[in-house]
Design a protein around this motif. Structure first.
Motif, PDB file in Angstrom:
ATOM      1  N   PRO A   6       0.834  -1.207   0.000  1.00  0.00           N
ATOM      2  CA  PRO A   6       0.000   0.000   0.000  1.00  0.00           C
ATOM      3  C   PRO A   6       0.866   1.253   0.000  1.00  0.00           C
ATOM      4  O   PRO A   6       1.964   1.268   0.556  1.00  0.00           O
ATOM      5  CB  PRO A   6      -0.784  -0.114   1.318  1.00  0.00           C
ATOM      6  N   VAL A   7       0.370   2.318  -0.620  1.00  0.00           N
ATOM      7  CA  VAL A   7       1.094   3.582  -0.550  1.00  0.00           C
ATOM      8  C   VAL A   7       1.008   4.139   0.870  1.00  0.00           C
ATOM      9  O   VAL A   7       1.915   4.840   1.333  1.00  0.00           O
ATOM     10  CB  VAL A   7       0.541   4.581  -1.588  1.00  0.00           C
ATOM     11  N   LEU A   8      -0.065   3.816   1.593  1.00  0.00           N
ATOM     12  CA  LEU A   8      -0.207   4.205   2.992  1.00  0.00           C
ATOM     13  C   LEU A   8      -0.769   3.040   3.788  1.00  0.00           C
ATOM     14  O   LEU A   8      -1.749   2.413   3.373  1.00  0.00           O
ATOM     15  CB  LEU A   8      -1.151   5.404   3.143  1.00  0.00           C
ATOM     16  N   ALA A   9      -0.146   2.757   4.927  1.00  0.00           N
ATOM     17  CA  ALA A   9      -0.665   1.756   5.856  1.00  0.00           C
ATOM     18  C   ALA A   9      -0.584   2.322   7.266  1.00  0.00           C
ATOM     19  O   ALA A   9       0.501   2.702   7.728  1.00  0.00           O
ATOM     20  CB  ALA A   9       0.119   0.452   5.760  1.00  0.00           C
ATOM     21  N   LEU A  10      -1.711   2.400   7.936  1.00  0.00           N
ATOM     22  CA  LEU A  10      -1.767   2.834   9.328  1.00  0.00           C
ATOM     23  C   LEU A  10      -1.957   1.603  10.193  1.00  0.00           C
ATOM     24  O   LEU A  10      -2.865   0.799   9.946  1.00  0.00           O
ATOM     25  CB  LEU A  10      -2.925   3.812   9.545  1.00  0.00           C
ATOM     26  N   ARG A  11      -1.092   1.463  11.199  1.00  0.00           N
ATOM     27  CA  ARG A  11      -1.119   0.290  12.086  1.00  0.00           C
ATOM     28  C   ARG A  11      -1.344   0.752  13.521  1.00  0.00           C
ATOM     29  O   ARG A  11      -0.466   1.365  14.131  1.00  0.00           O
ATOM     30  CB  ARG A  11       0.202  -0.481  11.991  1.00  0.00           C
ATOM     31  N   SER A  12      -2.548   0.496  14.031  1.00  0.00           N
ATOM     32  CA  SER A  12      -2.892   0.838  15.420  1.00  0.00           C
ATOM     33  C   SER A  12      -2.517   2.282  15.747  1.00  0.00           C
ATOM     34  O   SER A  12      -1.995   2.568  16.830  1.00  0.00           O
ATOM     35  CB  SER A  12      -2.210  -0.126  16.391  1.00  0.00           C
ATOM     36  N   LEU A  13      -2.788   3.189  14.830  1.00  0.00           N
ATOM     37  CA  LEU A  13      -2.352   4.578  14.974  1.00  0.00           C
ATOM     38  C   LEU A  13      -3.211   5.327  15.987  1.00  0.00           C
ATOM     39  O   LEU A  13      -4.432   5.334  15.901  1.00  0.00           O
ATOM     40  CB  LEU A  13      -2.413   5.294  13.628  1.00  0.00           C
ATOM     41  N   SER A  14      -2.542   5.980  16.938  1.00  0.00           N
ATOM     42  CA  SER A  14      -3.223   6.805  17.935  1.00  0.00           C
ATOM     43  C   SER A  14      -2.557   8.169  17.994  1.00  0.00           C
ATOM     44  O   SER A  14      -1.339   8.287  17.848  1.00  0.00           O
ATOM     45  CB  SER A  14      -3.172   6.154  19.321  1.00  0.00           C
ATOM     46  N   VAL A  15      -3.370   9.206  18.223  1.00  0.00           N
ATOM     47  CA  VAL A  15      -2.886  10.587  18.296  1.00  0.00           C
ATOM     48  C   VAL A  15      -3.497  11.245  19.528  1.00  0.00           C
ATOM     49  O   VAL A  15      -4.700  11.109  19.784  1.00  0.00           O
ATOM     50  CB  VAL A  15      -3.260  11.388  17.028  1.00  0.00           C
ATOM     51  N   ASP A  16      -2.662  11.958  20.287  1.00  0.00           N
ATOM     52  CA  ASP A  16      -3.121  12.692  21.463  1.00  0.00           C
ATOM     53  C   ASP A  16      -3.183  14.175  21.168  1.00  0.00           C
ATOM     54  O   ASP A  16      -2.485  14.691  20.285  1.00  0.00           O
ATOM     55  CB  ASP A  16      -2.188  12.456  22.655  1.00  0.00           C
ATOM     56  N   TYR A  17      -4.003  14.870  21.959  1.00  0.00           N
ATOM     57  CA  TYR A  17      -4.111  16.324  21.857  1.00  0.00           C
ATOM     58  C   TYR A  17      -3.869  16.932  23.225  1.00  0.00           C
ATOM     59  O   TYR A  17      -4.355  16.427  24.242  1.00  0.00           O
ATOM     60  CB  TYR A  17      -5.498  16.716  21.356  1.00  0.00           C
ATOM     61  N   ASP A  74       8.610   2.949   7.340  1.00  0.00           N
ATOM     62  CA  ASP A  74       8.087   3.497   8.586  1.00  0.00           C
ATOM     63  C   ASP A  74       8.465   4.974   8.694  1.00  0.00           C
ATOM     64  O   ASP A  74       9.640   5.321   8.795  1.00  0.00           O
ATOM     65  CB  ASP A  74       8.645   2.724   9.776  1.00  0.00           C
ATOM     66  N   VAL A  75       7.454   5.843   8.689  1.00  0.00           N
ATOM     67  CA  VAL A  75       7.697   7.295   8.784  1.00  0.00           C
ATOM     68  C   VAL A  75       6.968   7.873   9.994  1.00  0.00           C
ATOM     69  O   VAL A  75       6.645   9.062  10.017  1.00  0.00           O
ATOM     70  CB  VAL A  75       7.256   8.015   7.487  1.00  0.00           C
ATOM     71  N   THR A  76       6.745   7.028  10.992  1.00  0.00           N
ATOM     72  CA  THR A  76       5.944   7.450  12.143  1.00  0.00           C
ATOM     73  C   THR A  76       6.552   8.636  12.861  1.00  0.00           C
ATOM     74  O   THR A  76       5.858   9.590  13.227  1.00  0.00           O
ATOM     75  CB  THR A  76       5.781   6.276  13.130  1.00  0.00           C
ATOM     76  N   ARG A  77       7.836   8.584  13.094  1.00  0.00           N
ATOM     77  CA  ARG A  77       8.551   9.675  13.779  1.00  0.00           C
ATOM     78  C   ARG A  77       9.762  10.070  12.940  1.00  0.00           C
ATOM     79  O   ARG A  77      10.901   9.733  13.269  1.00  0.00           O
ATOM     80  CB  ARG A  77       8.947   9.238  15.190  1.00  0.00           C
TER      81      ARG A  77
END
Length: 275
Positions: A6-17, A74-77
């Motif tokens: 896939p061009v994009l794959a999100l795996r258990s992605l979580s975001v805080d605010y 992996d481009v998470t961080r």
């Protein structure tokens, strides 16, 4: 990258605010894939986390947990160097085309900047920008003018050209036509579809208008409270929604499709009869 990646794959992605005691989770454990040439529409009520998820994908919002994979990487961080490389692979088109364009910089320079930063020679960068502006339907000489010289629809075409100038595999479209007149919306949506076919781009298309998302999307993903509650082929989700949140969104939204309007009337009648 293989053909199946896939061009994009999100795996258990979580975001805080927020930070400290005010920190809260706004996106919870998202698993989602998008392939080249595919559009996934992202629906949800206001505050569901749609734009937050989109901004996380392009690296504008930090990730709390999980992974973002772009073409298998992996481009998470990302580091600063990774971020520059990521900008050539993943781009975003924002809701307000004017605020996303620096009014003090000519259009040609706005488009050429990422190419020059990537080492493309000046003459080639300028030529590529002029060709792309023509491809999105803007007149000759556009590259010499400033953003304030154009209408909202034209500015969104410029924003789309800027997003495509480095040849990304994925574009996040965050309600890209909601600020435009209805007649202009159709033109921009058709342009996005034509460009997708020509350049084999994947779209994450964020929207609140059911008809617009339906027109653009191969699949629809529904967010509720930051959680992914339904994903499916567009027509299946629209005509046979499997989750209460999806049904509520569809019932609340106006539609120009007579079949959809008739189906919603039938469901409301069944609900009243079952009380």
């Amino acid at each position: 990258m293989t053909e199946e990646t896939p061009v994009l794959a999100l795996r258990s992605l979580s975001v805080d605010y927020g930070i400290g005691r005010h920190r809260r989770r706004v996106v919870h454990g998202i698993d989602l894939e998008i392939r080249r040439g595919e559009t996934v529409g992202l629906l949800g009520e206001s505050g569901a986390g749609k734009s937050t998820l989109g901004r996380a994908v392009v690296g504008l919002t930090p990730v709390a947990d999980g992974q973002i994979l772009v073409e298998g990487e992996d481009v998470t961080r990302p580091s600063r160097r990774d971020r520059r490389r990521l900008a050539r692979t993943v781009q975003m088109v924002f809701q307000d085309p004017y605020s996303s364009l620096n009014p003090a910089v000519p259009i040609g320079r706005l488009l050429a900047e990422p190419l020059l930063a990537a080492g493309v020679p000046g003459r080639e960068a300028r030529s590529r920008c002029v060709d792309l502006l023509r491809r999105v339907g803007l007149p000759a000489g556009t590259e010499q003018q400033y953003p304030g010289s154009f209408s909202g629809g034209q500015r969104q075409r410029i924003a789309i050209a800027r997003a495509l100038v480095c040849g990304p595999g994925l574009v996040v479209c965050d309600e890209p036509v909601s600020a435009l007149d209805v007649s202009v919306q159709a033109q921009v949506l058709n342009l996005l579809r034509d460009l997708q076919e020509e350049y084999d781009i994947g779209y994450l298309f964020i929207g609140h208008d059911i008809d617009v998302v339906r027109f653009m999307s191969d699949r629809i993903a529904v967010l509720e409270g930051g959680e992914l509650v339904e994903v499916g082929d567009t027509e299946q989700v629209v005509r046979q929604p499997g989750h209460a949140c999806t049904r509520n969104l569809l019932a609340a939204a106006p539609s120009t499709d007579p079949e959809i309007r008739a189906e919603r009337r039938r469901r409301r009648a069944e609900a009243r009869a079952g009380r």
